[in-house]
Write a protein that holds these residues in place. Structure first.
Motif, PDB file in Angstrom:
ATOM      1  N   LEU B  84      72.706  51.039  22.084  1.00  0.00           N
ATOM      2  CA  LEU B  84      73.867  51.935  22.029  1.00  0.00           C
ATOM      3  C   LEU B  84      74.117  52.613  23.368  1.00  0.00           C
ATOM      4  O   LEU B  84      75.256  52.765  23.806  1.00  0.00           O
ATOM      5  CB  LEU B  84      73.668  52.988  20.940  1.00  0.00           C
ATOM      6  CG  LEU B  84      73.611  52.481  19.504  1.00  0.00           C
ATOM      7  CD1 LEU B  84      73.299  53.630  18.542  1.00  0.00           C
ATOM      8  CD2 LEU B  84      74.902  51.795  19.106  1.00  0.00           C
ATOM      9  N   GLY B  85      73.039  52.979  24.046  1.00  0.00           N
ATOM     10  CA  GLY B  85      73.154  53.688  25.320  1.00  0.00           C
ATOM     11  C   GLY B  85      73.667  52.835  26.473  1.00  0.00           C
ATOM     12  O   GLY B  85      73.894  53.352  27.564  1.00  0.00           O
ATOM     13  N   ASP B  86      73.840  51.548  26.227  1.00  0.00           N
ATOM     14  CA  ASP B  86      74.357  50.669  27.286  1.00  0.00           C
ATOM     15  C   ASP B  86      75.875  50.713  27.369  1.00  0.00           C
ATOM     16  O   ASP B  86      76.455  50.123  28.297  1.00  0.00           O
ATOM     17  CB  ASP B  86      73.918  49.222  27.031  1.00  0.00           C
ATOM     18  CG  ASP B  86      72.410  49.047  27.118  1.00  0.00           C
ATOM     19  OD1 ASP B  86      71.879  48.155  26.421  1.00  0.00           O
ATOM     20  OD2 ASP B  86      71.761  49.808  27.864  1.00  0.00           O
ATOM     21  N   SER B  87      76.522  51.387  26.439  1.00  0.00           N
ATOM     22  CA  SER B  87      77.979  51.511  26.495  1.00  0.00           C
ATOM     23  C   SER B  87      78.370  52.210  27.791  1.00  0.00           C
ATOM     24  O   SER B  87      77.924  53.325  28.070  1.00  0.00           O
ATOM     25  CB  SER B  87      78.500  52.312  25.300  1.00  0.00           C
ATOM     26  OG  SER B  87      78.293  51.602  24.100  1.00  0.00           O
ATOM     27  N   ALA B  88      79.186  51.547  28.597  1.00  0.00           N
ATOM     28  CA  ALA B  88      79.569  52.049  29.914  1.00  0.00           C
ATOM     29  C   ALA B  88      80.554  51.055  30.522  1.00  0.00           C
ATOM     30  O   ALA B  88      80.863  50.026  29.926  1.00  0.00           O
ATOM     31  CB  ALA B  88      78.339  52.188  30.822  1.00  0.00           C
ATOM     32  N   VAL B  89      81.010  51.371  31.716  1.00  0.00           N
ATOM     33  CA  VAL B  89      81.786  50.411  32.498  1.00  0.00           C
ATOM     34  C   VAL B  89      80.858  49.778  33.528  1.00  0.00           C
ATOM     35  O   VAL B  89      80.145  50.494  34.244  1.00  0.00           O
ATOM     36  CB  VAL B  89      82.980  51.080  33.202  1.00  0.00           C
ATOM     37  CG1 VAL B  89      83.711  50.076  34.093  1.00  0.00           C
ATOM     38  CG2 VAL B  89      83.950  51.662  32.167  1.00  0.00           C
ATOM     39  N   TYR B  90      80.850  48.469  33.592  1.00  0.00           N
ATOM     40  CA  TYR B  90      80.009  47.746  34.541  1.00  0.00           C
ATOM     41  C   TYR B  90      80.920  47.225  35.656  1.00  0.00           C
ATOM     42  O   TYR B  90      81.834  46.435  35.426  1.00  0.00           O
ATOM     43  CB  TYR B  90      79.247  46.635  33.841  1.00  0.00           C
ATOM     44  CG  TYR B  90      78.198  47.212  32.928  1.00  0.00           C
ATOM     45  CD1 TYR B  90      78.529  47.636  31.640  1.00  0.00           C
ATOM     46  CD2 TYR B  90      76.890  47.411  33.363  1.00  0.00           C
ATOM     47  CE1 TYR B  90      77.588  48.224  30.817  1.00  0.00           C
ATOM     48  CE2 TYR B  90      75.934  47.987  32.537  1.00  0.00           C
ATOM     49  CZ  TYR B  90      76.296  48.395  31.272  1.00  0.00           C
ATOM     50  OH  TYR B  90      75.361  48.982  30.463  1.00  0.00           O
ATOM     51  N   LEU B  91      80.641  47.709  36.851  1.00  0.00           N
ATOM     52  CA  LEU B  91      81.468  47.399  38.006  1.00  0.00           C
ATOM     53  C   LEU B  91      80.736  46.465  38.952  1.00  0.00           C
ATOM     54  O   LEU B  91      79.546  46.658  39.229  1.00  0.00           O
ATOM     55  CB  LEU B  91      81.806  48.685  38.773  1.00  0.00           C
ATOM     56  CG  LEU B  91      82.692  49.702  38.050  1.00  0.00           C
ATOM     57  CD1 LEU B  91      82.575  51.059  38.722  1.00  0.00           C
ATOM     58  CD2 LEU B  91      84.132  49.243  38.036  1.00  0.00           C
ATOM     59  N   CYS B  92      81.449  45.497  39.469  1.00  0.00           N
ATOM     60  CA  CYS B  92      80.931  44.629  40.512  1.00  0.00           C
ATOM     61  C   CYS B  92      81.659  44.993  41.810  1.00  0.00           C
ATOM     62  O   CYS B  92      82.844  45.331  41.793  1.00  0.00           O
ATOM     63  CB  CYS B  92      81.179  43.175  40.161  1.00  0.00           C
ATOM     64  SG  CYS B  92      80.613  41.994  41.407  1.00  0.00           S
ATOM     65  N   ALA B  93      80.949  44.951  42.908  1.00  0.00           N
ATOM     66  CA  ALA B  93      81.550  45.249  44.209  1.00  0.00           C
ATOM     67  C   ALA B  93      80.964  44.307  45.252  1.00  0.00           C
ATOM     68  O   ALA B  93      79.887  43.736  45.055  1.00  0.00           O
ATOM     69  CB  ALA B  93      81.296  46.701  44.608  1.00  0.00           C
ATOM     70  N   SER B  94      81.669  44.155  46.344  1.00  0.00           N
ATOM     71  CA  SER B  94      81.144  43.351  47.442  1.00  0.00           C
ATOM     72  C   SER B  94      81.504  44.004  48.764  1.00  0.00           C
ATOM     73  O   SER B  94      82.403  44.849  48.839  1.00  0.00           O
ATOM     74  CB  SER B  94      81.687  41.913  47.397  1.00  0.00           C
ATOM     75  OG  SER B  94      83.082  41.859  47.644  1.00  0.00           O
ATOM     76  N   SER B  95      80.789  43.633  49.813  1.00  0.00           N
ATOM     77  CA  SER B  95      81.069  44.168  51.145  1.00  0.00           C
ATOM     78  C   SER B  95      80.629  43.162  52.194  1.00  0.00           C
ATOM     79  O   SER B  95      79.784  42.296  51.940  1.00  0.00           O
ATOM     80  CB  SER B  95      80.350  45.506  51.356  1.00  0.00           C
ATOM     81  OG  SER B  95      78.953  45.329  51.391  1.00  0.00           O
ATOM     82  N   ARG B  96      81.205  43.323  53.402  1.00  0.00           N
ATOM     83  CA  ARG B  96      80.793  42.462  54.516  1.00  0.00           C
ATOM     84  C   ARG B  96      79.421  42.876  55.021  1.00  0.00           C
ATOM     85  O   ARG B  96      78.616  42.049  55.403  1.00  0.00           O
ATOM     86  CB  ARG B  96      81.810  42.574  55.667  1.00  0.00           C
ATOM     87  CG  ARG B  96      83.145  41.953  55.366  1.00  0.00           C
ATOM     88  CD  ARG B  96      84.017  41.918  56.606  1.00  0.00           C
ATOM     89  NE  ARG B  96      85.364  41.484  56.294  1.00  0.00           N
ATOM     90  CZ  ARG B  96      85.706  40.218  56.143  1.00  0.00           C
ATOM     91  NH1 ARG B  96      84.817  39.264  56.301  1.00  0.00           N
ATOM     92  NH2 ARG B  96      86.946  39.902  55.861  1.00  0.00           N
ATOM     93  N   ARG B  97      79.187  44.167  55.045  1.00  0.00           N
ATOM     94  CA  ARG B  97      77.906  44.670  55.523  1.00  0.00           C
ATOM     95  C   ARG B  97      77.498  45.848  54.668  1.00  0.00           C
ATOM     96  O   ARG B  97      78.335  46.485  54.037  1.00  0.00           O
ATOM     97  CB  ARG B  97      78.003  45.069  57.000  1.00  0.00           C
ATOM     98  CG  ARG B  97      79.078  46.096  57.284  1.00  0.00           C
ATOM     99  CD  ARG B  97      79.177  46.431  58.776  1.00  0.00           C
ATOM    100  NE  ARG B  97      80.211  47.429  59.028  1.00  0.00           N
ATOM    101  CZ  ARG B  97      80.018  48.735  58.974  1.00  0.00           C
ATOM    102  NH1 ARG B  97      78.817  49.201  58.663  1.00  0.00           N
ATOM    103  NH2 ARG B  97      81.011  49.582  59.218  1.00  0.00           N
ATOM    104  N   GLY B  98      76.179  46.137  54.696  1.00  0.00           N
ATOM    105  CA  GLY B  98      75.656  47.094  53.728  1.00  0.00           C
ATOM    106  C   GLY B  98      76.229  48.486  53.812  1.00  0.00           C
ATOM    107  O   GLY B  98      76.465  49.117  52.798  1.00  0.00           O
ATOM    108  N   GLY B  99      76.475  48.999  55.028  1.00  0.00           N
ATOM    109  CA  GLY B  99      76.903  50.389  55.146  1.00  0.00           C
ATOM    110  C   GLY B  99      78.387  50.596  55.188  1.00  0.00           C
ATOM    111  O   GLY B  99      78.863  51.731  55.278  1.00  0.00           O
ATOM    112  N   GLY B 100      79.139  49.523  55.105  1.00  0.00           N
ATOM    113  CA  GLY B 100      80.592  49.626  55.217  1.00  0.00           C
ATOM    114  C   GLY B 100      81.259  49.829  53.877  1.00  0.00           C
ATOM    115  O   GLY B 100      80.600  50.043  52.851  1.00  0.00           O
TER     116      GLY B 100
END
Lengths: 110, 113
Positions: B84-100
């Motif tokens: 039940l506690g897994d209800s949430a929004v799951y977002l995927c993201a990407s970037s060219r470099r880690g800090g950008g």
């Protein structure tokens, strides 16, 4: 939690007014970023300010950074109804550790 | 350029059922992230990939969550069994470099009944 704090949690203003939201973080940063999230959507990157910068502008956005106080602010000038969204700061630390704040919900009333 | 693509957009399941989310990052972005966002909160990182390698999975609940990024492009995130506690929004993201800047997909809203 490593999440930074943002205030206010919610802000309601009239169209045309300026909106200011603040972000605090816990440890030294490489850069700090601001994102916008419209309801039911993903986050959109707005602006990045590096640790050696104090102020940055992008259109109607103005970001300031005070590393001595470990805080940043985002100012949206001449707000529009379309600016209604949640705004998140993200602090980026050594090793590209990236922590989002708790967000400010902005409502701009037409 | 095309943005980050996620599917499905919404998923409703009963507890103890498995669920999987899929993400296609922006072309050329080597770094891929999965985040979980609870209502009224900022996103919290679950796992970060550099190409095929999971370089930060310290916040991934490994007893029930798994992820893979085959060939360093698409990625899937699986929960089995869901709670039940897994209800949430799951977002995927990407970037060219880690800090950008990170580029986010629209998310998958998971509801566990």
């Amino acid at each position: 939690s490593q999440q930074g704090e943002e205030d206010p949690q919610a802000l309601s203003i009239q169209e045309g007014e300026n909106a200011t939201m603040n972000c605090s973080y816990k440890t030294s940063i490489n850069n700090l970023q601001w994102y916008r999230q419209n309801s039911g959507r993903g986050l959109v990157h707005l602006i990045l300010i590096r640790s050696n910068e104090r102020e940055k502008h992008s259109g109607r956005l103005r970001v300031t950074l005070d590393t001595s106080k470990k805080s940043s602010s985002l100012l949206i000038t001449a707000s529009r109804a379309a600016d209604t969204a949640s705004y998140f700061c993200a602090s980026v630390h050594t090793g590209n550790q990236f922590y989002f704040g708790t967000g400010t919900s902005l409502t701009v009333i037409p | 350029e095309a943005g980050v693509v996620q599917s499905p957009r919404y998923k409703i399941i009963e507890k103890k059922q498995p669920v999987a989310f899929w993400c296609n990052p922006i072309s050329g972005h080597n770094t891929l992230y999965w985040y979980r966002q609870n209502l009224g909160q900022g996103p919290e990182l679950l796992i970060r990939y550099e190409n095929e390698e999971a370089v930060d999975d310290s916040q991934l609940p490994k007893d029930r969550f798994s992820a893979e990024r085959l060939k360093g492009v698409d990625s899937t995130l699986k929960i089995q069994p869901a709670e039940l506690g897994d209800s949430a929004v799951y977002l995927c993201a990407s970037s060219r470099r880690g800090g950008g800047p990170r580029f986010f997909g629209p998310g998958t809203r998971l509801t566990v009944l």
